[in-house]
Scaffold this motif. Structure first.
Motif, PDB file in Angstrom:
ATOM      1  N   LEU A  97      -9.863  -5.215  23.029  1.00 27.13           N
ATOM      2  CA  LEU A  97     -10.336  -5.828  21.984  1.00 27.13           C
ATOM      3  C   LEU A  97      -9.868  -5.398  20.866  1.00 27.13           C
ATOM      4  N   PHE A  98      -9.821  -5.984  19.855  1.00 30.18           N
ATOM      5  CA  PHE A  98      -9.023  -5.886  18.320  1.00 30.18           C
ATOM      6  C   PHE A  98      -9.717  -6.731  17.235  1.00 30.18           C
ATOM      7  N   GLY A  99      -9.581  -6.263  15.977  1.00 34.44           N
ATOM      8  CA  GLY A  99      -9.938  -6.931  14.989  1.00 34.44           C
ATOM      9  C   GLY A  99      -9.728  -6.519  13.537  1.00 34.44           C
ATOM     10  N   ALA A 100     -10.172  -6.991  12.772  1.00 36.49           N
ATOM     11  CA  ALA A 100      -9.835  -6.412  11.258  1.00 36.49           C
ATOM     12  C   ALA A 100     -11.054  -6.294  10.347  1.00 36.49           C
ATOM     13  N   THR A 101     -11.155  -5.588   9.410  1.00 35.91           N
ATOM     14  CA  THR A 101     -12.065  -5.338   8.385  1.00 35.91           C
ATOM     15  C   THR A 101     -11.684  -5.416   7.169  1.00 35.91           C
ATOM     16  N   CYS A 102     -12.136  -5.971   6.010  1.00 35.98           N
ATOM     17  CA  CYS A 102     -11.584  -5.673   4.584  1.00 35.98           C
ATOM     18  C   CYS A 102     -12.782  -5.549   3.797  1.00 35.98           C
ATOM     19  N   ASP A 103     -12.502  -4.685   2.965  1.00 29.15           N
ATOM     20  CA  ASP A 103     -13.506  -4.660   1.617  1.00 29.15           C
ATOM     21  C   ASP A 103     -12.700  -4.980   0.341  1.00 29.15           C
ATOM     22  N   GLU A 104     -13.385  -4.252  -0.910  1.00 30.25           N
ATOM     23  CA  GLU A 104     -12.743  -4.281  -2.111  1.00 30.25           C
ATOM     24  C   GLU A 104     -11.462  -3.555  -2.224  1.00 30.25           C
ATOM     25  N   THR A 105     -11.459  -2.594  -1.339  1.00 32.21           N
ATOM     26  CA  THR A 105     -10.161  -1.544  -1.881  1.00 32.21           C
ATOM     27  C   THR A 105      -9.244  -1.228  -0.477  1.00 32.21           C
ATOM     28  N   SER A 106      -9.576  -1.758   0.782  1.00 33.93           N
ATOM     29  CA  SER A 106      -8.974  -1.615   1.613  1.00 33.93           C
ATOM     30  C   SER A 106      -8.957  -2.415   2.905  1.00 33.93           C
ATOM     31  N   LYS A 107      -7.922  -2.584   3.887  1.00 37.46           N
ATOM     32  CA  LYS A 107      -8.235  -3.256   5.071  1.00 37.46           C
ATOM     33  C   LYS A 107      -7.817  -2.315   6.376  1.00 37.46           C
ATOM     34  N   THR A 108      -8.461  -2.583   7.352  1.00 41.98           N
ATOM     35  CA  THR A 108      -8.350  -1.812   8.582  1.00 41.98           C
ATOM     36  C   THR A 108      -8.116  -2.948   9.699  1.00 41.98           C
ATOM     37  N   ASP A 167      -4.867   0.438   5.409  1.00 42.76           N
ATOM     38  CA  ASP A 167      -3.847   0.428   4.201  1.00 42.76           C
ATOM     39  C   ASP A 167      -4.934   0.301   3.032  1.00 42.76           C
ATOM     40  N   GLY A 168      -4.177   0.267   2.009  1.00 47.47           N
ATOM     41  CA  GLY A 168      -4.823  -0.018   0.461  1.00 47.47           C
ATOM     42  C   GLY A 168      -4.768  -1.152  -0.026  1.00 47.47           C
ATOM     43  N   ALA A 169      -4.528  -2.258   0.811  1.00 47.99           N
ATOM     44  CA  ALA A 169      -4.299  -3.733   0.449  1.00 47.99           C
ATOM     45  C   ALA A 169      -5.423  -4.498   0.668  1.00 47.99           C
ATOM     46  N   PRO A 170      -6.551  -4.608  -0.018  1.00 45.05           N
ATOM     47  CA  PRO A 170      -7.735  -5.316   0.007  1.00 45.05           C
ATOM     48  C   PRO A 170      -7.411  -6.941   0.203  1.00 45.05           C
ATOM     49  N   GLY A 171      -8.567  -7.638   0.556  1.00 49.62           N
ATOM     50  CA  GLY A 171      -8.164  -9.002   0.622  1.00 49.62           C
ATOM     51  C   GLY A 171      -8.634  -9.499   2.000  1.00 49.62           C
ATOM     52  N   ARG A 172      -8.241 -10.662   2.334  1.00 49.25           N
ATOM     53  CA  ARG A 172      -8.506 -11.244   3.729  1.00 49.25           C
ATOM     54  C   ARG A 172      -8.017 -10.516   4.932  1.00 49.25           C
ATOM     55  N   SER A 220       0.719  -1.053  -0.025  1.00 47.89           N
ATOM     56  CA  SER A 220       0.070   0.040   0.074  1.00 47.89           C
ATOM     57  C   SER A 220       0.847   1.102   0.117  1.00 47.89           C
ATOM     58  N   PRO A 221       0.629   2.277  -0.896  1.00 42.29           N
ATOM     59  CA  PRO A 221       1.439   3.305  -0.896  1.00 42.29           C
ATOM     60  C   PRO A 221       1.104   4.425   0.209  1.00 42.29           C
TER      61      PRO A 221
END
Length: 120
Positions: A97-108, A62-67, A42-43
């Motif tokens: 607490l912690f976790g991650a969410t992903c969509d077509e364009t990014s990951k958090t 970040d701008g790295a979508p996916g799992r 991710s840039p």
């Protein structure tokens, strides 16, 4: 970048009277930002901090979508030749607490630290 994010979050917590959260926040932020730097191309990586009466939440975008990133135990086999891959295990051990969410364009990847550790 991980050092910059760590220091910024620690300074923010100290300046707002939440120094008791600084050590855990420093460790968790370091792991999450380092993962974004090392494991994505991710840039742009964005760190967002939200303070509330309950504590602090930190989101690293970040701008790295996916799992979602894989969580491995922080205290894995000490004879293992692999020295990486345990960062989110540490976050899981130290964050409330912690976790991650992903969509077509990014990951958090996010974590929350409560002022009162029995909350949540």
């Amino acid at each position: 970048m991980p050092a910059l994010a760590r220091h910024w979050i620690v300074d923010l917590l100290r300046l707002t009277g939440r120094a008791r959260l600084a050590e855990r926040a420093e460790l968790c932020a370091s792991e999450v930002v380092t993962n974004a730097v090392l494991h994505t191309e991710s840039p742009v990586i964005t760190v967002e901090v939200s303070l509330s009466t309950e504590g602090v939440s930190v989101c690293v975008h970040d701008g790295a979508p996916g799992r979602a990133p894989q969580v491995r135990p922080a205290w894995a086999d000490p004879t293992s030749l692999t020295r990486t891959g345990r960062g989110l295990g540490l976050v899981g051990a130290y964050a409330d607490l912690f976790g991650a969410t992903c969509d077509e364009t990014s990951k958090t990847v996010w974590f929350v630290l409560f002022d009162d550790p029995t909350a949540g």
